[in-house]
Design an enzyme around this catalytic site. Structure first.
Site, PDB file in Angstrom:
ATOM      1  N   LYS A   1     -17.087  -1.606   0.714  1.00 21.50           N
ATOM      2  CA  LYS A   1     -16.075  -0.994   1.577  1.00 21.50           C
ATOM      3  C   LYS A   1     -16.577   0.266   2.303  1.00 21.50           C
ATOM      4  O   LYS A   1     -15.880   0.814   3.146  1.00 21.50           O
ATOM      5  CB  LYS A   1     -14.823  -0.667   0.765  1.00 21.50           C
TER       6      LYS A   1
ATOM      7  N   SER B   1       0.831  -1.206   0.000  1.00 19.17           N
ATOM      8  CA  SER B   1       0.000   0.000   0.000  1.00 19.17           C
ATOM      9  C   SER B   1       0.863   1.251   0.000  1.00 19.17           C
ATOM     10  O   SER B   1       1.893   1.319   0.673  1.00 19.17           O
ATOM     11  CB  SER B   1      -0.887   0.012   1.243  1.00 19.17           C
TER      12      SER B   1
ATOM     13  N   TYR C   1      -2.575   0.316  10.192  1.00 22.51           N
ATOM     14  CA  TYR C   1      -2.757  -0.327   8.887  1.00 22.51           C
ATOM     15  C   TYR C   1      -1.490  -0.158   8.044  1.00 22.51           C
ATOM     16  O   TYR C   1      -0.950  -1.140   7.501  1.00 22.51           O
ATOM     17  CB  TYR C   1      -3.962   0.291   8.165  1.00 22.51           C
TER      18      TYR C   1
END
Ligand SMILES: NC(=O)c1ccc[n+]([C@@H]2O[C@H](COP(=O)([O-])OP(=O)(O)OC[C@H]3O[C@@H](n4cnc5c(N)ncnc54)[C@H](O)[C@@H]3O)[C@@H](O)[C@H]2O)c1
Length: 304
Positions: free
Chosen positions: A173, A112, A135
């Site tokens: 999401k 990411s 995250y």
């Protein structure tokens, strides 16, 4: 080829699984914690419901897969329970890497761009990372784990640092779907699109087809590495609203509000030098083309 797609009921995984299924035998693994079954209606392969951070015995009973596309992850970036985040994302990945070692599989995994945090754009893979939440740290820890496994695996491990991905299959999401989808939803319901004051934050929005392309190119990679996957350009939220109004034939002006988060990125933009050079990645969708392609699927701003 037999291929395992983890997180295959999620947004990116399901797009990848459906496309690969035309030519390969695909097995989807997902625990359905954030997925949506509608993403798999057109997928005819096997679907295994399993938590990758737990016991992989049911997976180990399958015939080996030559390739693993690892997309599974907690994708709610606001979760502060670091134990849950790390256990799910890192231990799940460790289990997958052990499986890849035993199966001799090529591994392509989802990293990411969140690992860059406030690093100045355009972001290069060689820049020191700056994860700003649990995250982002879990994604960085996955890259480091991949590095440790390089010697243990016969085949390459390729990590792809996705920027802001948008496209069909992301509605489940919710507030973690792309801003393109969320703003389109607001516009479709006649509301003014809500964006942070004054709409000048910039994002590298990358259309799902380009992300799928990057994964397929990574499958052919002869070397391990970590590569950016973006569009290579950045757009302000004001520009996104303007493009959406054009595509949806509306004229709703932004409704600005103060950013409530402390860790958002102001400007993300991928430097694609390495991914072009090493993977021959060649993104095809700028914002205008991507929004048009999304609209043509009938899913832009549409609920499941
Ligand atoms: N969408 C983006 O903009 C973006 C940006 C950067 C990185 N990523 C990464 O791409 C990958 C796919 O993200 P997405 O946007 O498709 O999100 P998603 O939430 O739709 O997909 C993730 C999938 O993983 C599954 N999953 C989570 N934990 C699991 C576990 N322990 N065992 C089995 N399945 C599990 C979820 O049910 C879900 O289907 C993730 O790794 C994410 O971190 C996405």
């Amino acid at each position: 080829m037999r291929i395992l797609v983890t997180g295959g009921a999620g947004f990116i995984g399901s797009n990848l699984a459906r496309l690969l299924a035309a030519q390969h035998e695909i097995i989807v693994v997902d625990d359905f914690s954030s997925a949506h079954w509608t993403n798999l209606v057109d997928f005819h392969g096997d679907v295994l419901t399993l938590d990758l951070s737990a016991d992989l015995a049911p997976l180990r009973r399958l015939e080996p897969c030559a390739a693993i596309f690892h997309q599974a992850s907690i994708t709610d970036t606001t979760i502060t329970d670091q134990q849950r985040m790390m256990f799910n994302n890192l231990e799940g990945f460790r289990n997958v890497l052990d499986l890849a070692r035993d199966w001799n599989s090529i591994v392509v995994f989802a990293g990411s761009a969140s690992v860059y945090g406030q690093v100045p754009a355009p972001m290069k893979e060689s820049t020191a990372p700056w994860p700003m939440n649990a995250y982002a740290y879990s994604k960085l820890a996955m890259e480091r784990l991949a590095d440790h496994y390089r010697q243990k695996l016969k085949n390459p491990i390729v990590g792809l640092r996705y920027f802001n991905v948008y496209g069909p299959g992301e509605d489940h999401k919710g507030k973690f779907a792309s801003m393109i989808h969320q703003l389109a939803k607001q516009i479709r319901s006649g509301k003014r699109p809500r964006i942070f004051t004054a709409g000048q934050q910039r994002r590298d929005f990358v259309y799902i087809d380009d992300v799928v392309q990057a994964n397929l190119k990574a499958l052919n990679s002869t070397r391990s590495g970590i590569f950016n996957v973006g569009s290579g350009a950045s757009y302000t939220f004001n520009q996104v609203v303007a493009e959406l109004n054009r595509a949806l034939k509306t004229d709703l002006q932004p409704d600005y509000f103060t950013n409530p988060y402390t860790f958002t990125q102001d400007w993300t933009e991928a430097d694609l030098t390495e991914s072009r050079r090493c993977l021959s990645y060649d993104p095809q969708f700028n914002l205008t083309r991507g929004i048009e392609a999304y609209l043509s699927t009938g899913r832009l701003g549409v609920s499941n």
